[in-house]
Scaffold this active site. Structure first.
Site, mmCIF file in Angstrom:
data_model
loop_
_atom_site.group_PDB
_atom_site.id
_atom_site.type_symbol
_atom_site.label_atom_id
_atom_site.label_comp_id
_atom_site.label_asym_id
_atom_site.label_seq_id
_atom_site.Cartn_x
_atom_site.Cartn_y
_atom_site.Cartn_z
ATOM 1 N N GLU A 1 24.017 23.078 -8.960
ATOM 2 C CA GLU A 1 22.990 22.646 -8.019
ATOM 3 C C GLU A 1 21.790 23.580 -8.143
ATOM 4 O O GLU A 1 21.987 24.786 -8.240
ATOM 5 C CB GLU A 1 23.500 22.682 -6.580
ATOM 6 C CG GLU A 1 22.480 22.082 -5.610
ATOM 7 C CD GLU A 1 22.991 21.994 -4.167
ATOM 8 O OE1 GLU A 1 24.081 22.490 -3.866
ATOM 9 O OE2 GLU A 1 22.260 21.430 -3.357
ATOM 10 N N GLU B 1 29.561 23.933 -3.083
ATOM 11 C CA GLU B 1 30.584 22.967 -2.678
ATOM 12 C C GLU B 1 31.121 22.074 -3.794
ATOM 13 O O GLU B 1 31.570 20.956 -3.526
ATOM 14 C CB GLU B 1 29.993 22.082 -1.570
ATOM 15 C CG GLU B 1 28.886 21.094 -2.025
ATOM 16 C CD GLU B 1 27.460 21.583 -1.832
ATOM 17 O OE1 GLU B 1 27.246 22.809 -1.781
ATOM 18 O OE2 GLU B 1 26.558 20.725 -1.741
ATOM 19 N N ASN B 2 31.111 22.505 -5.047
ATOM 20 C CA ASN B 2 31.636 21.697 -6.159
ATOM 21 C C ASN B 2 32.942 21.001 -5.759
ATOM 22 O O ASN B 2 33.822 21.614 -5.183
ATOM 23 C CB ASN B 2 31.904 22.589 -7.364
ATOM 24 C CG ASN B 2 30.797 23.576 -7.613
ATOM 25 O OD1 ASN B 2 29.660 23.187 -7.816
ATOM 26 N ND2 ASN B 2 31.115 24.857 -7.531
ATOM 27 N N HIS C 1 31.451 25.614 5.964
ATOM 28 C CA HIS C 1 30.272 24.890 5.480
ATOM 29 C C HIS C 1 30.578 24.179 4.163
ATOM 30 O O HIS C 1 30.352 22.973 4.019
ATOM 31 C CB HIS C 1 29.104 25.867 5.314
ATOM 32 C CG HIS C 1 27.844 25.264 4.787
ATOM 33 N ND1 HIS C 1 26.811 24.868 5.604
ATOM 34 C CD2 HIS C 1 27.442 24.981 3.513
ATOM 35 C CE1 HIS C 1 25.834 24.366 4.858
ATOM 36 N NE2 HIS C 1 26.194 24.418 3.585
ATOM 37 N N GLU C 2 31.099 24.927 3.200
ATOM 38 C CA GLU C 2 31.361 24.332 1.887
ATOM 39 C C GLU C 2 32.459 23.276 1.989
ATOM 40 O O GLU C 2 32.377 22.219 1.361
ATOM 41 C CB GLU C 2 31.738 25.397 0.850
ATOM 42 C CG GLU C 2 30.749 26.552 0.712
ATOM 43 C CD GLU C 2 29.300 26.129 0.534
ATOM 44 O OE1 GLU C 2 29.057 25.050 -0.027
ATOM 45 O OE2 GLU C 2 28.406 26.883 0.977
HETATM 46 N N1 TRP Z 1 24.718 23.688 -1.767
HETATM 47 C C1 TRP Z 1 24.875 25.107 -1.599
HETATM 48 C C2 TRP Z 1 25.192 25.292 -0.123
HETATM 49 O O1 TRP Z 1 24.486 25.035 0.748
HETATM 50 C C3 TRP Z 1 23.620 25.857 -1.935
HETATM 51 C C4 TRP Z 1 23.558 26.511 -3.255
HETATM 52 C C5 TRP Z 1 24.503 27.266 -3.841
HETATM 53 C C6 TRP Z 1 22.451 26.555 -4.153
HETATM 54 N N2 TRP Z 1 24.042 27.765 -5.010
HETATM 55 C C7 TRP Z 1 22.797 27.345 -5.229
HETATM 56 C C8 TRP Z 1 21.197 26.010 -4.140
HETATM 57 C C9 TRP Z 1 21.916 27.607 -6.285
HETATM 58 C C10 TRP Z 1 20.304 26.263 -5.196
HETATM 59 C C11 TRP Z 1 20.678 27.030 -6.245
HETATM 60 O O2 TRP Z 1 26.213 25.576 0.304
HETATM 61 ZN ZN ZN Z 2 25.273 23.586 2.002
#
Ligand code: TRP
Ligand code: ZN
Length: 892
Positions: A135, A278-279, A311-312
């Site tokens: 992400e 959150e993969n 959260h994740e």
């Molecule tokens: N989706 C992740 C979260 O909110 C955010 C995130 C993790 C992210 N690593 C990142 C966003 C690297 C941008 C780049 O829990």
């Molecule tokens: Zn998130």
């Protein structure tokens, strides 16, 4: 890496801006994705086999364009035919195949170099481990792909690696095959049955240990839970595991959401740009957000782990099962998921404390973002680099917007809306509009005005006035709202917001019953819905002149103002049933007191501590019936950063002096009370992370801070004793901070000793060392920059590790105002130097560090010039990353 991501400066055009209004569905879909990784530090081979079809919902296209960055293309094959150079075109960030049929299989072999990937995006190496971060747009650094969240595919992944070096090989979903290969290699094949966008892909390989547990879901299915860590961290997984199980149960009970795979894995990595990711089925965490142990982790750390694990996990529904159509919808998953994790943490611990902490973040940090050059709506209209939009506005303000639906609908209808949203969009890529539509449909309400919370940037200001008519026994409240100018819109062009205002009226002996014109049954709290630029609400049968308690629980993310007398505020601090309102009134009293001292110092006049504030503190310290956590919060003065947000130009030194003066006055005039409180909070129980014990430790910490402003021999001995004998990091680090913050000559030796001893005790614990670094980086005594520069050369520092950078550089620039803003500009030069190095190495981190410089307009002309000078210096760098370019360009 640098060459490809750098902005082309020879052509004077800035990087392309992407607009929400230009959204088009993808011309092709990828139904199935087969990936094979042959792991090697500098030459990992990725073979991808993509089953593609033309998208029936898009305009037909002859050619296919895939995203790709920093890839070496080895081989391309369409169905059974190898492609030659004439069949395709490789550009810096794309691969176009000129002619493709409606349905086809594309095979693509690329090479990447995880060992030299310092951006921590794509596939990279962290210590001995390989891991991914995709992400938002990192998957394109792994292979050519349609790297956009509205392309959902079924993934099968084979990982091949040396068995000794990588006994553990992980990817999303279920393990479907593993094989012993020649030459000491082995392979593992994972299949994820749920279609997902590429940003949720993950791979991990390394020599990891695992902690295992299980969870039985509401429908009786067994889910295996695994947390993978480096061997040294095996004793720090218990809390994350307990938090995970609590989160799984909570999501079933509160949202009716059951987990969907048979396995859920978490991996802890040391080098990570953000908190966690959150993969699907394979969450990857920054060690700082998953590891916890009483000996090494503070209460704040425990709370952070609990919140981030939840959260994740919650993203499995709000983000994964229902994902985002495009990155403009980022808050659809992040705002909603933050709201969910905030509520979870409130249910696990103290609701009031959690609310106060979250509101402090909003008012101190998000409001500052809203007032600066990077201000953007919860749904941005455009961006250059999406990584720059993982902001407090998207996350925290986004959560406040979801909270307002909850306030307006009530818990039952809100749950119905959430159920409808998940059911209707399961397996799809949705929009913020879809979420609003579900909430509107179940409630029959019209949210067309409410939507301005998504499309307009800036913090609305709401001014209220009350008028009591003793004869008619009416109390009328008149509100006025406006929103200031922000980069993309003038305040005068903005539409009024739909604002829920939670209101109570306080009489001399507590809450008064409320009767509005429209209401039959009296209650003690109502939600007024402010929709006009100016609007009056009248309460009837009000038997005495009330003090209104407004925006209880911070019912809307606005700056509110009411002409309270100090005595009114005092009444709220003692009488209100809403803990947040009591805290807020106390904070307003403290702000007034600090402003008074600033005014006196400015004129070099004598000053006296506001007696009402002093009395309020004394009352808090003597009333043993109060929640110690509330006492701790209410006796903590508003931070330098909070005060800085209240008036421009920011008078850095004056705020610092006045705040310290007020603190010293309270410390001195309540010394015996603080000592009694400190002793009352001492406990002989073993450490436990629960609301009651956390509360006691938080009050003990505040007591120690006040006592150590001007310690007696006795107090100093208590502090040293706590430092040496504590059985937990909360108490130990509180004592260390108290010693470091103590400028009294009496404590000079103890101060130096504490820092040295702490390092000796904990030098092998990376996360504890981070704490040690940040305490020093925040030390506001003169000469901080020299000390910070020395820390950067300390063996404990690692210039490639984001946690270390945050502990030293970010803490110095954000939490050491008097030194960072030194009038010779040395702090600004230091930060610019750091950013220029990181621009090449890790653009995401470089860009985040820019924050304090972008706020230059809030300071005096002298500092403005010095800060701008550094921004210009960064801007003139020839190979600027998109990330840094965008923020610098928007700031100047
Ligand atoms: N989706 C992740 C979260 O909110 C955010 C995130 C993790 C992210 N690593 C990142 C966003 C690297 C941008 C780049 O829990
Ligand atoms: Zn998130």
């Amino acid at each position: 890496m640098t060459a490809n991501t750098a902005v082309n400066q020879t052509d004077k055009n800035s990087p392309t801006t992407i607009y929400l209004k230009d959204y088009l569905p993808p011309a092709f879909l990828i139904e199935k994705t087969h990936l094979t990784f042959q792991l090697d530090p500098e030459k990992t081979t990725v073979t991808s086999v993509l089953q593609c079809v033309a998208n029936p919902k898009a305009a037909p296209s002859q050619s296919l364009t895939l995203h790709g960055q920093d890839l070496k293309l080895v081989r391309l094959q369409l169905n059974n035919k190898a492609l030659t150079a004439a069949d395709y075109c490789v550009e810096e960030e794309s691969l176009t195949i000129h002619a493709v049929p409606d349905a086809f299989t594309l095979t693509c072999v690329t090479e990447i170099s995880p060992a030299t990937n310092s951006s921590l995006e794509g596939l990279y190496k962290s210590r001995t481990m390989y891991c991914t971060q995709c992400e938002a747009e990192g998957f394109r650094k792994i292979t050519y792909y349609l790297d956009r969240p509205d392309v959902l595919s079924e993934f099968t992944t084979t990982v091949i690696g040396d068995k000794q070096q990588f006994p553990v090989l992980l990817s999303n979903g279920n393990l479907v095959a593993s094989e012993q290969l020649e030459n000491g290699f082995h392979s593992a094949t994972w299949h994820d049955p749920f279609k997902k966008p590429a940003y949720l892909f993950a791979l991990v390989a390394g020599d990891l240990q695992v902690v295992e547990d299980n969870f039985i879901t509401c429908s009786g299915r067994n889910v295996v839970l695994k947390i993978f860590v480096e061997p040294k961290d095996l004793d720090k997984c218990e809390h994350a595991m307990a938090s995970l199980k609590n989160a799984m149960k909570w999501d079933e009970e509160v949202y009716g959401r059951e987990y969907d795979l048979d396995i859920f894995m978490i991996v802890a990595v040391d080098d990570f740009n953000m908190g966690a990711m959150e993969n699907k089925g394979l969450n990857i965490f920054n060690t700082s957000c998953v590891l916890a142990n009483p000996k090494t982790t503070t209460d704040a750390g425990f709370a952070r782990v609990e919140g981030v694990v939840a959260h994740e996990y919650f993203h499995n529904w709000s983000g994964n099962r229902v994902t985002c159509r495009d990155w403009f919808q980022l808050s659809l998953k992040e705002g909603f998921t933050v709201f969910r994790d905030e509520e979870f943490s409130s249910d696990m611990g103290s609701r009031t404390v959690k609310r106060v902490e979250d509101v402090n973040v909003m008012r101190t940090l998000q409001f500052a973002e809203d007032g600066g050059p990077m201000a953007h709506p919860v749904q941005p209209a455009s961006f250059m680099e999406i990584s720059n939009f993982y902001t407090l506005t998207i996350y925290e303000k986004g959560a406040e917007v979801v909270r307002m639906y909850h306030t307006l609908l009530g818990p039952e209808l809100f749950r119905q809306g959430s159920d409808l949203y998940f059911e209707r969009h399961d397996g799809e890529a949705a929009t913020i509009e879809d979420f609003t539509a579900a909430m509107a449909e179940v409630s029959g309400r019209d949210f067309s005005q409410f939507k301005y919370w998504y499309s307009q940037a800036g913090t609305p200001v709401v001014k209220a006035e009350g008028d009591y008519c003793a004869q008619a026994k009416t109390f009328s409240l008149t509100f006025e709202q406006y929103c200031p100018d922000t980069p993309e819109a003038k305040g005068s062009d903005k539409k009024p917001y739909h604002i829920p205002v939670n209101v109570s009226l306080l009489g001399k002996a507590g809450l008064l019953p409320l009767t509005l014109d429209s209401q039959a049954q009296p209650q003690t709290e109502v939600v007024l819905e402010l929709t006009e630029a100016q609007q009056t609400f009248v309460f009837n049968d009000v038997q005495e002149e009330p003090v209104p308690s407004l925006f209880r629980g911070f019912s809307a993310p606005v700056k509110s103002a009411y002409p309270y007398k100090k005595a009114d505020l005092l009444r709220i601090t003692t009488q209100d049933s809403d803990g947040f309102a009591r805290f807020d009134a106390m904070q307003q009293l403290a702000v007034v007191a600090i402003f008074d001292v600033m005014a006196a110092l400015r004129k070099q006049e004598e000053w006296q501590l506001e007696p009402l504030l002093l009395n309020a503190v004394k009352e808090l310290l003597t009333n043993e019936a109060l929640d110690p956590a509330m006492v701790a919060l209410m006796c903590t003065l508003p931070s330098q950063a909070y005060m800085s947000g209240l008036a421009t130009p920011i008078e850095v030194e004056l705020i610092h002096q006045a705040r310290n003066a007020v603190k010293a006055a309270i410390a001195e005039q309540c010394f015996d009370l603080w000592l009694a409180v400190y002793n009352r909070c001492l406990s002989t129980k073993a450490y436990a992370f629960n609301a009651n014990d956390v509360a006691l430790r938080s009050l003990k910490k505040v007591a120690l801070e006040y006592l150590m402003v001007k310690p007696t021999e006795e107090v100093l001995a208590l502090c040293v004793k706590q430092f040496n004998n504590a059985d937990n990091m909360t108490d130990e680090s509180a004592a260390m901070s108290a010693l470091v913050d103590c400028t009294a000559p009496l404590a000079a030796k103890e101060r130096v000793d504490a820092l040295a001893q702490f390092y000796e005790r904990w030098k092998d614990e990376a996360l504890v060392v981070n704490l040690w670094l940040s305490v020093q980086a925040a030390d506001s005594t003169p000469g901080a920059l020299k000390r910070v520069e020395a820390l950067l050369k300390h063996p404990a520092y690692d210039s490639a590790n984001p946690n270390k950078i945050r502990s030293v550089v970010s803490v110095f620039c954000n939490q050491n105002a008097v030194n960072f803003h030194a009038i010779d500009g040395s702090g600004y030069v230091f930060l610019a130097d750091q950013i220029l190095v990181l621009n090449k190495q890790n653009p995401q981190i470089a860009s985040r560090l820019l924050g304090p410089l972008t706020k230059w307009q809030k300071y005096d002309v002298n500092r403005q010039g010095l800060m701008r000078e550094q921004l210009l210096r960064i801007q003139s760098e020839p190979a600027l990353s998109k990330d840094v370019y965008e923020v610098v360009a928007k700031s100047l």
